[in-house]
Every structure is written in structure tokens, then in C-alpha cells.
Write an enzyme that holds these catalytic residues in place. Structure first.
Site, PDB file in Angstrom:
ATOM      1  N   THR A 148       0.854  -1.190   0.000  1.00 47.16           N
ATOM      2  CA  THR A 148       0.000   0.000   0.000  1.00 47.16           C
ATOM      3  C   THR A 148       0.888   1.236   0.000  1.00 47.16           C
ATOM      4  O   THR A 148       1.873   1.300   0.740  1.00 47.16           O
ATOM      5  CB  THR A 148      -0.927   0.019   1.222  1.00 47.16           C
ATOM      6  OG1 THR A 148      -1.825  -1.092   1.145  1.00 47.16           O
ATOM      7  CG2 THR A 148      -1.754   1.303   1.258  1.00 47.16           C
ATOM      8  N   PHE A 159       1.198   5.174   0.792  1.00 49.32           N
ATOM      9  CA  PHE A 159       0.624   6.206   1.631  1.00 49.32           C
ATOM     10  C   PHE A 159       1.216   7.565   1.245  1.00 49.32           C
ATOM     11  O   PHE A 159       2.370   7.655   0.827  1.00 49.32           O
ATOM     12  CB  PHE A 159       0.911   5.944   3.108  1.00 49.32           C
ATOM     13  CG  PHE A 159       0.281   4.688   3.656  1.00 49.32           C
ATOM     14  CD1 PHE A 159      -0.897   4.741   4.386  1.00 49.32           C
ATOM     15  CD2 PHE A 159       0.876   3.450   3.452  1.00 49.32           C
ATOM     16  CE1 PHE A 159      -1.476   3.596   4.896  1.00 49.32           C
ATOM     17  CE2 PHE A 159       0.302   2.293   3.954  1.00 49.32           C
ATOM     18  CZ  PHE A 159      -0.875   2.366   4.676  1.00 49.32           C
TER      19      PHE A 159
END
Length: 388
Positions: A272, A274
């Protein structure tokens, strides 16, 4: 063709040339507000969505009652003492700015969330500040309750986090860094509970989407929740022996749960990305790899998107990401054609990440060229590239 100008602030403030402001130290903050101030900000801001797609009616029924107020009411019965864990900020907590003495980084979720891990990777010595919703994290920085916010923007398996793309446009924060974070999802349950005992699995919709195959094999009812760590805390606080949570191994440690299965995600590589947001931009440099994020809208006409992308190709600038989002202030456009009648077009914002620093002349020239085709252009940030 007239253009609105390049801007680093909200609304594309008109400028004659590309300019990136000098980075500055931001004010630290504490959390001391009155009840009257909390009520006032609640009326002003209202509720907002957290990171989740639309859930099914079955999931909505399961969702009833599983909210943060249940967590707070039952926090005292956790199998491990979690009284020292910070409570998430709400809209009401972000009413006025205040002073403090520590570097604070806001994230959405409870302690043990993957966003908290990303915040600690970016700033190992920071005080991580949990927030109930994504928009609360944005406002916490704007109102000086936090110095920075760390929020997910895309995942290798399920793609973009559209809610945060939209919030970038409705707030005045700058992207100052990125964090690439490997995500390993685990199935958690109370001590003594076996996998075959689980009838319900509670987690965030994004977590379900990342481990669709594993969850299908378990054959339990899925219950959507605000965040993964919050699901783990709920099971611990309510002693739910028929339920499991999909969350991090750290959440299991914090809330006294056992890990029944590791690596639930469908793909071995699950990363992921960010974004780190702040009130002031960082100074772009050329001594290390930088990435720049922009958003723009196009005027009507044939090949305008091709022309927009060509300004980067002509200067050998690599585009990492392109994302379109509806232009919510003016989502549709009517075009009259005497030969074919009236046509309806949907207007979009285009988000682009490209590999170049705004300190480089080629990046400045590319955006100056893009202004010839764009009705609106805003620089969201120019920041160092993060590596796994």
C-alpha cells in the site's frame, strides 16, 4: 486557449510561472478543547465517509451497532489493558488550533492499523494520532492538532483509494512525502477459538478485497467495519468467541488475540502506498529522486488528453500514475451540435504522478506547456520517492 494558471494552493491560484514555496517548521499541538467548541465543529463539518466502497445490504445489517461508541463503552473489558492507548480523534476534536510540544502524525484507524505502521515508518519518533475518519485526519493537520497526516492512496491488489483523492481537492494540504508499505493480513481470534468456530469475520472492506480467495474458503459472514485494528479491538472488548478479525499481527498483540492464519492476501506481494500531508510544502531538490503530483482539468476538443500527456513524453518525464475523478462541482457538460443535436459529457479531474522534481527546468517547462490545454492546474506536492 485561456488557462487558469498553475497553483499550489486550493483553486489553482493564478501565477505567471511555476513556484514552490519554502518548507517551514510547523507548529506542534495538543488536544484541549471545550464541549461548546466540539459541538460547533460537529455542526460545521458533519459526518464524512471513511475508506470503503459501498457495502451490500447484508453487510449493512451486520454493521449496525458496530461503531466506535461500542468500542469506547466496552474498552474496559479488553483481555489486555488498553487504557493507555490513544482514543481516535473525531470531527468535534478539531475545532480550534492549539499549541503542543511533540511531533504528531495523524492517521485513520485505531492503534495497530496499517496506517499507524506507515506513520511510524515515516517518522519513527513521532506521536501517532488515531482519527475516526480520513477527513478528521485532514482537519487535524489543518487545525494544528497534528503536524502531518499519513493516508493510503493506492494498493497493489485493489487499486486507488478514491475517497482520499477527493479529499486532496477539498483541503489545502501539501504532499510532502510518500511511504511504500508491505501489508500482511492475518486472521485473528480470541485465545482458544479455532478457525472452524468462526461464524463472522469483521474487517475493513479494503481488507476483504485484498484476501477475497482466503475469506471465501472460510465460509463465514463478512461484517464491514471502520478499520482493521478497530475490528480486532471490538472482538476483544465484547469477548466475541464466534468472530474473527482481519488485521495486523500488531493488532493481535495490542488486543490479546491469537493469529490463526498469516498472509491471507490473494497475492504474495501486497503493498500500500501512503501519502504524507502537511500544511507547508517541502523544498524540491535535485540531489535525489523526486516525484511530483498534480491535478488538472481539460477543455473540450479532440485529442486534448493526448496533448496533455505529450508534454511529459517530449521531455522524457516518466508518468507513474494517472487517475480520473468526477469534477463534482460541475459533473456534466452540455454541447450543442447543429448536425447531431445536444450531447452530454462528463467532466473529470485528472491526477498524475510523474518522476521529476519541481526544481528541474524540464518539470517547470512541462507544466507551463500543460497550461496551454488545461482549464485548471494545481500542484499537490513535489516530494522524495520512497523505496521498499
Amino acid at each position: 486557449m485561456a488557462s487558469q494558471g498553475i497553483g499550489t494552493g486550493m483553486g489553482g491560484v493564478s501565477q505567471s510561472h511555476v513556484k514552490v514555496g519554502r518548507a517551514s517548521f510547523v507548529r506542534k499541538s495538543s488536544l484541549c478543547i471545550s464541549k461548546m467548541e466540539r459541538n460547533e465543529i460537529e455542526r460545521e463539518v458533519g459526518d464524512s465517509d471513511s475508506w470503503s466502497p459501498s457495502s451490500s445490504s447484508n453487510s449493512q445489517e451486520q454493521n449496525k451497532g458496530l461503531r466506535s461508541r461500542d468500542l469506547e463503552r466496552n474498552a474496559g473489558s479488553l483481555s489486555k489493558d488498553s487504557g493507555s492507548l490513544p482514543k481516535p480523534l473525531t470531527h468535534m476534536d478539531c475545532s480550534t488550533s492549539s499549541n503542543g510540544s511533540e511531533i504528531r502524525v495523524a492517521y485513520q484507524g485505531m492503534p495497530g492499523a496499517f496506517s499507524e505502521a506507515a506513520a511510524l515508518k515515516a517518522y519513527p519518533q513521532c506521536v501517532a494520532v488515531p482519527c475516526e475518519q480520513f477527513e478528521v485526519a485532514f482537519k487535524a493537520v489543518e487545525m494544528s492538532h497534528a503536524d502531518k497526516a499519513v493516508l493510503p492512496i493506492e494498493n497493489a491488489i485493489v487499486g486507488s483509494v478514491h475517497r482520499n483523492y477527493d479529499l486532496l481537492m477539498s483541503h489545502r494540504l501539501h504532499i510532502v512525502a510518500e511511504v511504500q508499505m508491505p501489508v500482511e493480513l492475518c486472521l485473528l481470534a480470541l485465545p482458544g477459538v479455532k478457525k472452524e468456530d468462526i461464524q463472522r469475520i469483521i474487517s475493513h472492506p479494503q481488507a476483504f478485497a485484498q484476501c477475497e480467495n482466503a475469506i471465501t474458503n472460510i465460509k463465514a459472514i463478512r461484517v464491514n467495519f471502520d478499520d482493521t485494528a478497530g475490528a480486532a479491538q471490538l472482538i476483544a472488548s465484547k469477548n466475541m468467541r464466534d468472530a474473527g478479525a482481519i488485521a495486523s499481527a500488531r493488532a493481535a498483540e495490542l488486543y490479546g488475540l491469537n493469529v490463526l492464519q498469516n498472509k491471507l492476501q490473494d497475492e504474495e506481494i501486497n503493498v500500500t502506498r501512503f501519502l504524507v500531508l502537511a500544511r507547508e510544502p517541502v523544498m524540491p531538490r535535485t540531489d535525489r529522486p523526486f516525484k511530483t503530483s498534480i491535478v488538472f482539468t481539460m477543455d473540450e476538443g479532440p485529442g486534448v488528453l493526448f496533448k496533455a500527456l505529450a508534454v511529459f513524453a517530449l521531455r522524457n518525464i516518466r508518468i507513474n500514475k494517472i487517475e480520473s475523478r468526477p469534477l463534482k462541482t460541475s459533473p456534466m457538460r452540455l454541447v450543442d451540435d447543429s448536425n447531431h443535436g445536444t450531447a452530454i459529457y462528463f467532466d473529470y479531474l485528472f491526477h498524475i504522478d510523474f518522476e521529476a522534481s519541481m526544481a528541474e527546468p524540464r518539470a517547470q517547462n512541462a507544466l507551463a506547456h500543460l497550461q496551454e490545454y488545461a482549464k485548471f492546474l494545481r500542484i499537490l506536492g513535489s516530494y522524495p520517492v520512497d523505496k521498499l
